[in-house]
Design a protein around this motif. Sequence first.
Motif, PDB file in Angstrom:
ATOM      1  N   THR A 143       0.816  -1.218   0.000  1.00 34.15           N
ATOM      2  CA  THR A 143       0.000   0.000   0.000  1.00 34.15           C
ATOM      3  C   THR A 143       0.846   1.262   0.000  1.00 34.15           C
ATOM      4  O   THR A 143       0.308   2.361  -0.159  1.00 34.15           O
ATOM      5  N   TYR A 144       2.135   1.134   0.198  1.00 33.34           N
ATOM      6  CA  TYR A 144       3.057   2.270   0.260  1.00 33.34           C
ATOM      7  C   TYR A 144       2.639   3.287   1.323  1.00 33.34           C
ATOM      8  O   TYR A 144       2.811   4.481   1.159  1.00 33.34           O
ATOM      9  N   ASN A 145       2.094   2.779   2.424  1.00 31.84           N
ATOM     10  CA  ASN A 145       1.833   3.620   3.592  1.00 31.84           C
ATOM     11  C   ASN A 145       1.736   2.721   4.820  1.00 31.84           C
ATOM     12  O   ASN A 145       1.682   1.489   4.702  1.00 31.84           O
ATOM     13  N   PHE A 146       1.717   3.350   5.998  1.00 33.64           N
ATOM     14  CA  PHE A 146       1.702   2.624   7.266  1.00 33.64           C
ATOM     15  C   PHE A 146       0.331   2.674   7.938  1.00 33.64           C
ATOM     16  O   PHE A 146       0.239   2.570   9.169  1.00 33.64           O
ATOM     17  N   ASP A 147      -0.738   2.804   7.175  1.00 31.63           N
ATOM     18  CA  ASP A 147      -2.067   2.860   7.781  1.00 31.63           C
ATOM     19  C   ASP A 147      -2.373   1.606   8.590  1.00 31.63           C
ATOM     20  O   ASP A 147      -3.039   1.677   9.631  1.00 31.63           O
ATOM     21  N   PHE A 148      -1.905   0.442   8.122  1.00 35.37           N
ATOM     22  CA  PHE A 148      -2.113  -0.803   8.871  1.00 35.37           C
ATOM     23  C   PHE A 148      -1.478  -0.695  10.251  1.00 35.37           C
ATOM     24  O   PHE A 148      -2.057  -1.113  11.257  1.00 35.37           O
ATOM     25  N   PHE A 149      -0.263  -0.141  10.299  1.00 34.28           N
ATOM     26  CA  PHE A 149       0.427  -0.022  11.582  1.00 34.28           C
ATOM     27  C   PHE A 149      -0.295   0.962  12.491  1.00 34.28           C
ATOM     28  O   PHE A 149      -0.446   0.721  13.683  1.00 34.28           O
ATOM     29  N   ARG A 150      -0.758   2.066  11.933  1.00 35.01           N
ATOM     30  CA  ARG A 150      -1.450   3.048  12.769  1.00 35.01           C
ATOM     31  C   ARG A 150      -2.714   2.448  13.386  1.00 35.01           C
ATOM     32  O   ARG A 150      -2.998   2.650  14.567  1.00 35.01           O
ATOM     33  N   LYS A 151      -3.456   1.704  12.596  1.00 34.61           N
ATOM     34  CA  LYS A 151      -4.691   1.100  13.101  1.00 34.61           C
ATOM     35  C   LYS A 151      -4.399   0.189  14.292  1.00 34.61           C
ATOM     36  O   LYS A 151      -5.106   0.224  15.308  1.00 34.61           O
ATOM     37  N   ASN A 152      -3.352  -0.629  14.193  1.00 34.84           N
ATOM     38  CA  ASN A 152      -3.074  -1.595  15.245  1.00 34.84           C
ATOM     39  C   ASN A 152      -2.314  -0.989  16.419  1.00 34.84           C
ATOM     40  O   ASN A 152      -2.431  -1.481  17.547  1.00 34.84           O
ATOM     41  N   MET A 153      -1.538   0.069  16.165  1.00 37.71           N
ATOM     42  CA  MET A 153      -0.840   0.733  17.267  1.00 37.71           C
ATOM     43  C   MET A 153      -1.814   1.403  18.227  1.00 37.71           C
ATOM     44  O   MET A 153      -1.484   1.648  19.391  1.00 37.71           O
ATOM     45  N   GLN A 154      -3.024   1.696  17.776  1.00 36.90           N
ATOM     46  CA  GLN A 154      -4.019   2.356  18.621  1.00 36.90           C
ATOM     47  C   GLN A 154      -4.644   1.431  19.653  1.00 36.90           C
ATOM     48  O   GLN A 154      -5.215   1.897  20.634  1.00 36.90           O
ATOM     49  N   HIS A 155      -4.593   0.113  19.408  1.00 36.76           N
ATOM     50  CA  HIS A 155      -5.308  -0.821  20.274  1.00 36.76           C
ATOM     51  C   HIS A 155      -4.791  -0.708  21.702  1.00 36.76           C
ATOM     52  O   HIS A 155      -3.581  -0.700  21.936  1.00 36.76           O
ATOM     53  N   PRO A 156      -5.671  -0.620  22.689  1.00 37.10           N
ATOM     54  CA  PRO A 156      -5.219  -0.395  24.077  1.00 37.10           C
ATOM     55  C   PRO A 156      -4.348  -1.514  24.636  1.00 37.10           C
ATOM     56  O   PRO A 156      -3.565  -1.275  25.560  1.00 37.10           O
ATOM     57  N   ASN A 157      -4.473  -2.738  24.137  1.00 34.94           N
ATOM     58  CA  ASN A 157      -3.673  -3.843  24.656  1.00 34.94           C
ATOM     59  C   ASN A 157      -2.333  -4.008  23.947  1.00 34.94           C
ATOM     60  O   ASN A 157      -1.482  -4.777  24.398  1.00 34.94           O
ATOM     61  N   VAL A 158      -2.141  -3.314  22.839  1.00 34.86           N
ATOM     62  CA  VAL A 158      -0.930  -3.507  22.042  1.00 34.86           C
ATOM     63  C   VAL A 158       0.257  -2.815  22.693  1.00 34.86           C
ATOM     64  O   VAL A 158       0.161  -1.675  23.149  1.00 34.86           O
ATOM     65  N   LEU A 159       1.382  -3.537  22.740  1.00 33.71           N
ATOM     66  CA  LEU A 159       2.652  -2.963  23.185  1.00 33.71           C
ATOM     67  C   LEU A 159       3.501  -2.636  21.967  1.00 33.71           C
ATOM     68  O   LEU A 159       3.445  -3.320  20.948  1.00 33.71           O
ATOM     69  N   PHE A 160       4.287  -1.582  22.077  1.00 34.04           N
ATOM     70  CA  PHE A 160       5.224  -1.258  21.008  1.00 34.04           C
ATOM     71  C   PHE A 160       6.466  -2.129  21.188  1.00 34.04           C
ATOM     72  O   PHE A 160       7.200  -2.001  22.173  1.00 34.04           O
ATOM     73  N   GLY A 161       6.704  -3.012  20.261  1.00 33.46           N
ATOM     74  CA  GLY A 161       7.834  -3.916  20.358  1.00 33.46           C
ATOM     75  C   GLY A 161       8.195  -4.473  18.999  1.00 33.46           C
ATOM     76  O   GLY A 161       7.883  -3.890  17.968  1.00 33.46           O
ATOM     77  N   LEU A 162       8.858  -5.620  19.003  1.00 31.10           N
ATOM     78  CA  LEU A 162       9.248  -6.356  17.794  1.00 31.10           C
ATOM     79  C   LEU A 162      10.380  -5.700  17.017  1.00 31.10           C
ATOM     80  O   LEU A 162      10.736  -6.173  15.947  1.00 31.10           O
ATOM     81  N   SER A 163      10.964  -4.630  17.504  1.00 31.48           N
ATOM     82  CA  SER A 163      12.076  -4.028  16.772  1.00 31.48           C
ATOM     83  C   SER A 163      13.319  -4.877  16.981  1.00 31.48           C
ATOM     84  O   SER A 163      13.642  -5.245  18.102  1.00 31.48           O
ATOM     85  N   ASP A 164      14.001  -5.195  15.899  1.00 39.56           N
ATOM     86  CA  ASP A 164      15.134  -6.110  15.924  1.00 39.56           C
ATOM     87  C   ASP A 164      16.390  -5.298  16.166  1.00 39.56           C
ATOM     88  O   ASP A 164      17.046  -4.847  15.240  1.00 39.56           O
ATOM     89  N   GLY A 165      16.744  -5.088  17.424  1.00 41.47           N
ATOM     90  CA  GLY A 165      17.862  -4.230  17.750  1.00 41.47           C
ATOM     91  C   GLY A 165      19.134  -4.973  18.092  1.00 41.47           C
ATOM     92  O   GLY A 165      20.158  -4.346  18.334  1.00 41.47           O
ATOM     93  N   GLY A 166      19.127  -6.309  18.111  1.00 44.00           N
ATOM     94  CA  GLY A 166      20.313  -7.023  18.530  1.00 44.00           C
ATOM     95  C   GLY A 166      20.640  -8.246  17.710  1.00 44.00           C
ATOM     96  O   GLY A 166      21.770  -8.727  17.731  1.00 44.00           O
TER      97      GLY A 166
END
Length: 300
Positions: A143-166
């Motif tokens: 879709t060439y946009n992050f609308d999917f991410f914005r929709k799911n980032m709003q959910h009250p139970n969702v934590l911000f994670g999954l970033s591969d930093g190591g």
Amino acid sequence: QKGMDIRPQIAGRPTGVLHGLTSNFHIFLASPTWKRELEALSVEDKVAAMGRPDIRAALLSEDSPLIRAATSAPVGGQVAGLDGLLWRIFPLGERPNYEPDREGSVAGMAEAAGVSPVEMMYDLLLRDGGKELFYQPLGGYQTYNFDFFRKNMQHPNVLFGLSDGGAHCGVIADAGMPTFILTHWARDRVKGEQFPLEFLVRKLTSDTARAYGLNDRGRIAPGLLADLNVIDFDALRLFRPEAIHDLPAGGRRLVQRAEGYRYTVKSGQVTFENGQHTGALPGGLVRGGREAVILPLAAE
């Protein structure tokens, strides 16, 4: 249904493989000429060699296992070949844009220039002295946009994670994800709605701390740990990831610098000032949850 507290995680953007001469991956890596002539060279010497017409002609014409694999890779649910894949690979530049337009892909730039996508990829690999990196979002970017991410980032139970930093540290550099979340989602996004800065700060701090039972941090209150970042939000930015060789035996990892953090404070001690480590090491191993000790506010 049984009352369990389920906390899904989502990243602030798709985790992506980084192609480039300074990463562990690019599409010419398995070509015979690369392995014979260029593999053992420094980045500077690779750039010089790739500027030669004979090397360029050889690498663009040779049958490479990586190019064959990419040619049969599914893109958007279909096998689209290497040219199709290059519609999903984007040069980052010195000021990375992780939500680019289709025209900003390697194939889009090639179409505008009237050259083949593989030629464009070759030429861009040499940009900035071979320091250019290319972002290939995993899981598709149809879709060439992050609308999917914005929709799911709003959910009250969702934590911000999954970033591969190591892990995969020669091809992925996502340790800057919290900085990306603050800058992109609260200030810089132009391809859709943003988030209030206060919402993002809460999700990154107190929500995450509470989810892991670390109730003695994540908020500013009497009795809690004095763990703080003092941020110049207007100046906050990420740089293009860069390679350093500080792992055992000179192993490579990609790191991503940020600026705009004026102070980082851990338990009341300044550990970083304007990005420079002060030498203070007040942190320690945390075993399990931590309960807050709430102190009464002093009388006025």
